[in-house]
Design an enzyme around this catalytic site. Structure first.
Site, mmCIF file in Angstrom:
data_model
loop_
_atom_site.group_PDB
_atom_site.id
_atom_site.type_symbol
_atom_site.label_atom_id
_atom_site.label_comp_id
_atom_site.label_asym_id
_atom_site.label_seq_id
_atom_site.Cartn_x
_atom_site.Cartn_y
_atom_site.Cartn_z
ATOM 1 N N ASP A 1 5.484 -8.603 0.525
ATOM 2 C CA ASP A 1 4.956 -9.226 1.752
ATOM 3 C C ASP A 1 5.975 -10.193 2.346
ATOM 4 O OD1 ASP A 1 2.659 -7.829 1.385
ATOM 5 O OD2 ASP A 1 1.423 -9.538 0.746
ATOM 6 N N GLU B 1 5.047 -0.730 6.030
ATOM 7 C CA GLU B 1 6.385 -1.334 6.177
ATOM 8 C C GLU B 1 7.080 -0.817 7.432
ATOM 9 O OE1 GLU B 1 5.498 0.947 3.948
ATOM 10 O OE2 GLU B 1 7.224 2.099 3.169
#
Ligand SMILES: [Mg+2]
Length: 301
Positions: free
Chosen positions: A189, A216
């Site tokens: 993250d 992503e």
């Protein structure tokens, strides 16, 4: 701090316009209209946050004005408060039925008008905050997919009208899964946040947008941007991310975190977004990955 709110005061009597301006100018920016036609024009052009609307006016009365406002996509969202000498319950009911948020009888008590306006502006403010929150990705705090879709539609139409190019790039973090698997999701993250921050710092003209597309994957929208300039920007972003020097020992591409970027530029036609822009950028991204990642590939068209 956001810009002060703007209130449109519509009244055929000069004295009332002056009185309301005097009353409200500390709370907000006041713009004026002295008849229904002016009111419709100013409302759609200046997009006030709230409209104070007189009912008894020559040519077009307030009930007609609100109906037209509510029938127009550009103005239907603007809350309207009637300020009227018609003070019977049936007039008030009619006003509220037509979509007004409030009904103030004339002669009005100035502090009450000020407080009601303040309350309605506060509601407007809260609604905006919620709308904005709904458009932000909570992890990276950049635009989310929904905001991307909305902006793509408006920039598509803007570029179509002016015959200008629209560029899109899709950015994918190389071997992100390997990073997550080895360092955990919290670390993953953090990578996404760093990349979002880096890209937002580079892309910032009006109309440009950096969004988290999902997982992503990020999307960067560059309106009024030729292929060559967009591609240079993509190279710049790719380089900046590599230069963050975030160690990624499990990547076969490089010892640091890198991204692959696919892009496409076209001149939009028509009012509807066509899938070829995204599909083209996505196909280019696929090629960038196949050719070894950590690179930019731009779709031919
Ligand atoms: Mg009047």
């Amino acid at each position: 701090m956001t810009a002060p709110h703007c209130v449109l005061v519509v009244d055929d009597e000069k004295q009332n316009r002056e009185l309301l301006t005097e009353l409200l100018h500390d709370e907000c920016r006041v713009i004026l209209a002295k008849n229904g036609f002016q009111a419709l024009e100013r409302a759609s052009e200046q997009q006030p946050d709230l409209i104070l609307l007189d009912v008894l006016m020559p040519d077009m009365n307030g009930f007609e004005v609100i109906q037209r406002l509510k029938n127009d996509d550009r103005t239907r969202h603007i809350p309207v408060i009637f300020v009227s000498a018609l003070d019977s319950p049936s007039d008030e009911e009619r006003g509220l039925d037509l979509g007004a948020v409030d009904y103030i009888a004339k002669p009005f008590h100035p502090p009450i008008v000020r407080k009601r306006v303040r309350n309605h502006l506060l509601s407007v403010h809260h609604r905006r905050l919620l709308e904005n929150l709904a458009m932000i990705d909570s992890l990276t705090e950049i635009a989310n997919r929904r905001r991307y879709d909305t902006q793509l539609e408006s920039e598509w139409r803007r570029c179509a009208r002016s015959g200008s190019p629209l560029s899109l790039m899709i950015i994918d973090v190389d071997h992100f899964k390997a990073y997550n698997d080895n360092f955990g999701h919290a670390a993953g993250d953090q990578i996404l946040r760093s990349i979002a921050l880096t890209m937002s710092g580079q892309v910032g003209r009006p109309g440009d947008l950096v969004a988290r597309y999902g997982g992503e994957e990020f999307a960067v929208l560059l309106p009024l941007t030729e292929r060559h300039a967009a591609r240079l920007m993509a190279e710049e972003l790719r380089g900046r991310i590599e230069d963050l020097h975030i160690p990624h020992p499990h990547s076969p591409v490089a010892p640091v975190v890198t991204v692959s970027i696919g892009g496409m530029t076209l001149v939009p036609k028509g009012g509807q977004v066509l899938p070829e822009l995204f599909d083209g950028a996505d196909a280019a991204l696929y090629v960038a990955k196949r050719e070894g990642r950590n690179r930019v590939v731009w779709q031919e068209n």
